[in-house]
Design an enzyme around this catalytic site. Structure first.
Site, PDB file in Angstrom:
ATOM      1  N   LYS A  77       0.841  -1.209   0.000  1.00  0.00           N
ATOM      2  CA  LYS A  77       0.000   0.000   0.000  1.00  0.00           C
ATOM      3  C   LYS A  77       0.875   1.257   0.000  1.00  0.00           C
ATOM      4  O   LYS A  77       0.617   2.207  -0.746  1.00  0.00           O
ATOM      5  CB  LYS A  77      -0.954  -0.021   1.217  1.00  0.00           C
ATOM      6  CG  LYS A  77      -2.015  -1.109   1.113  1.00  0.00           C
ATOM      7  CD  LYS A  77      -2.806  -1.316   2.403  1.00  0.00           C
ATOM      8  CE  LYS A  77      -3.741  -2.510   2.264  1.00  0.00           C
ATOM      9  NZ  LYS A  77      -4.533  -2.801   3.481  1.00  0.00           N
ATOM     10  N   GLN A 121      -4.125  -1.489   9.734  1.00  0.00           N
ATOM     11  CA  GLN A 121      -4.116  -2.827   9.132  1.00  0.00           C
ATOM     12  C   GLN A 121      -4.703  -3.843  10.115  1.00  0.00           C
ATOM     13  O   GLN A 121      -4.329  -3.885  11.286  1.00  0.00           O
ATOM     14  CB  GLN A 121      -2.676  -3.208   8.728  1.00  0.00           C
ATOM     15  CG  GLN A 121      -2.580  -4.492   7.925  1.00  0.00           C
ATOM     16  CD  GLN A 121      -3.277  -4.440   6.559  1.00  0.00           C
ATOM     17  OE1 GLN A 121      -3.457  -3.373   5.981  1.00  0.00           O
ATOM     18  NE2 GLN A 121      -3.684  -5.587   6.060  1.00  0.00           N
ATOM     19  N   ASP A 144     -10.649   3.093   4.559  1.00  0.00           N
ATOM     20  CA  ASP A 144     -10.925   1.653   4.546  1.00  0.00           C
ATOM     21  C   ASP A 144     -12.430   1.386   4.475  1.00  0.00           C
ATOM     22  O   ASP A 144     -12.847   0.258   4.193  1.00  0.00           O
ATOM     23  CB  ASP A 144     -10.372   1.004   5.827  1.00  0.00           C
ATOM     24  CG  ASP A 144      -9.133   0.164   5.572  1.00  0.00           C
ATOM     25  OD1 ASP A 144      -8.997  -0.348   4.448  1.00  0.00           O
ATOM     26  OD2 ASP A 144      -8.322   0.021   6.505  1.00  0.00           O
TER      27      ASP A 144
HETATM   28  N1  GUN Z   1      -6.823  -6.762   6.443  1.00  0.00           N
HETATM   29  C1  GUN Z   1      -7.262  -7.479   5.391  1.00  0.00           C
HETATM   30  N2  GUN Z   1      -7.823  -6.681   4.457  1.00  0.00           N
HETATM   31  C2  GUN Z   1      -7.719  -5.418   4.937  1.00  0.00           C
HETATM   32  C3  GUN Z   1      -8.123  -4.150   4.423  1.00  0.00           C
HETATM   33  O1  GUN Z   1      -8.690  -4.017   3.331  1.00  0.00           O
HETATM   34  N3  GUN Z   1      -7.840  -3.089   5.223  1.00  0.00           N
HETATM   35  C4  GUN Z   1      -7.230  -3.217   6.429  1.00  0.00           C
HETATM   36  N4  GUN Z   1      -7.028  -2.109   7.147  1.00  0.00           N
HETATM   37  N5  GUN Z   1      -6.858  -4.381   6.938  1.00  0.00           N
HETATM   38  C5  GUN Z   1      -7.099  -5.472   6.190  1.00  0.00           C
END
Ligand code: GUN
Length: 316
Positions: A77, A121, A144
């Site tokens: 990311k 995350q 998110d």
């Molecule tokens: N863990 C798995 N998928 C995601 C996501 O799309 N965002 C975040 N913050 N954590 C995750």
């Protein structure tokens, strides 16, 4: 071996057909290529903002602990932010961090006018309440799309941040002009991150959308029968190779959200990614299918970037 079988063999070996040269009805939904075109567009937009002396999008990513998978996703990311010219900040905490300390950081990021998007995350260590942390994020920076305000707006079909994975899947379906109207979509998995928002988006009065949706989960008794009725299957339950050819009807559209790491000594990383769909038996029956890797994963990142850009623009 006929030409179609040869093509499918090449696809399985990692080759992806271009629009011009695929031979059979089965088309790969190429998430890597589609995500790249979205990133190219964003890069141009960011350059325009910079030229006009406006604010550049800034994503703050919070990573707790050092799980290999989370490390990889957050690194991807942050890297993608750099590729399109966004600013990004990675904030790390030990996995023993107290919830209150994490909360203080979220509040600090909420109050920082330079930060447009906040991403924590998941999963978080067991001693921390994900719910408390998600609820602490300012909904205006919730790129998110996990905050109850964002989810509530999404359910009502109002403009908001859509969770990155289902958002990315919708962008992919749109890019390939997959016809979803009136189709029966079976979503396997009911997580707040993928399955549940996916079911809401596919049933919405939108394009893509307007599906009749069935959502399956660990207590569903007749998953195979339901899948056999599906025009569209979204597999998002984290069980490698769960969806097999005998569960899929001819010409189905199959979206594979699974990304389970399994040991592979032939790979530099020491692992390979396995989807929830048994590609070899399912792909030949499909009209469209996403590969793993190179399908939903890159689209999730592209959707997150789009959300961060939107957040920045809304403030400008
Ligand atoms: N863990 C798995 N998928 C995601 C996501 O799309 N965002 C975040 N913050 N954590 C995750």
């Amino acid at each position: 071996m006929d030409a179609v079988a040869q093509q499918n063999k090449k696809i399985l070996a990692g080759w992806r057909p271009s629009d011009k040269n695929y031979l059979c009805a089965m088309q790969i939904l190429d998430g890597k290529k589609t995500a790249q075109s979205i990133k190219d567009e964003l890069k141009i937009e960011v350059a325009r903002l910079a030229n006009e002396g406006k604010k550049i999008p800034h994503l703050a990513a919070v990573l707790v602990g050092s799980s290999g998978a989370s490390e990889t996703y957050v690194a991807a990311k942050v890297k993608a932010c750099g590729e399109v010219g966004f600013k990004s900040t990675l904030i790390r905490f030990e996995d023993t961090v107290a919830e209150i300390k994490l909360m203080d950081k979220i509040i600090e990021l909420n109050n920082d006018p330079d930060v447009d998007g906040i991403l924590v995350q998941l999963p978080l260590p067991k001693h921390i309440s994900s719910e408390n942390i998600i609820n602490a994020v300012d909904p205006d920076k919730d790129v998110d799309g996990f905050h109850p305000v964002s989810i509530g707006k999404m359910v009502q079909g109002l403009p908001t941040f859509i969770p990155a994975t289902p958002h990315g899947i919708m962008l992919l379906l749109k890019h390939y002009k997959v016809d979803t109207r009136g189709k029966h979509a079976v979503v396997i998995g009911r997580s707040n991150i993928v399955g549940r928002p996916m079911s809401i988006l596919l049933s919405g009065n939108s394009n893509p959308g307007n599906c009749t949706v069935t959502i399956c989960h660990s207590q569903t008794k007749n998953i195979k029968e339901l899948c056999l009725q599906a025009d569209i299957i979204v597999a998002a339950m984290g069980k490698p190779g769960f969806v097999t050819g005998d569960m899929v009807k001819d010409d189905a559209v199959v979206i594979d959200v699974g990304i389970t790491r399994t040991a592979d000594s032939t790979k530099k990383s020491g692992y390979k990614l396995i989807g929830d769909v048994h590609f070899e038996s399912v792909a030949p029956k499909c009209s469209f299918i996403t590969p793993v890797p190179g399908g939903v994963g890159p689209m999730t990142i592209a959707a997150l970037l789009k959300n961060t850009y939107k957040s920045c623009i809304q403030k400008n």
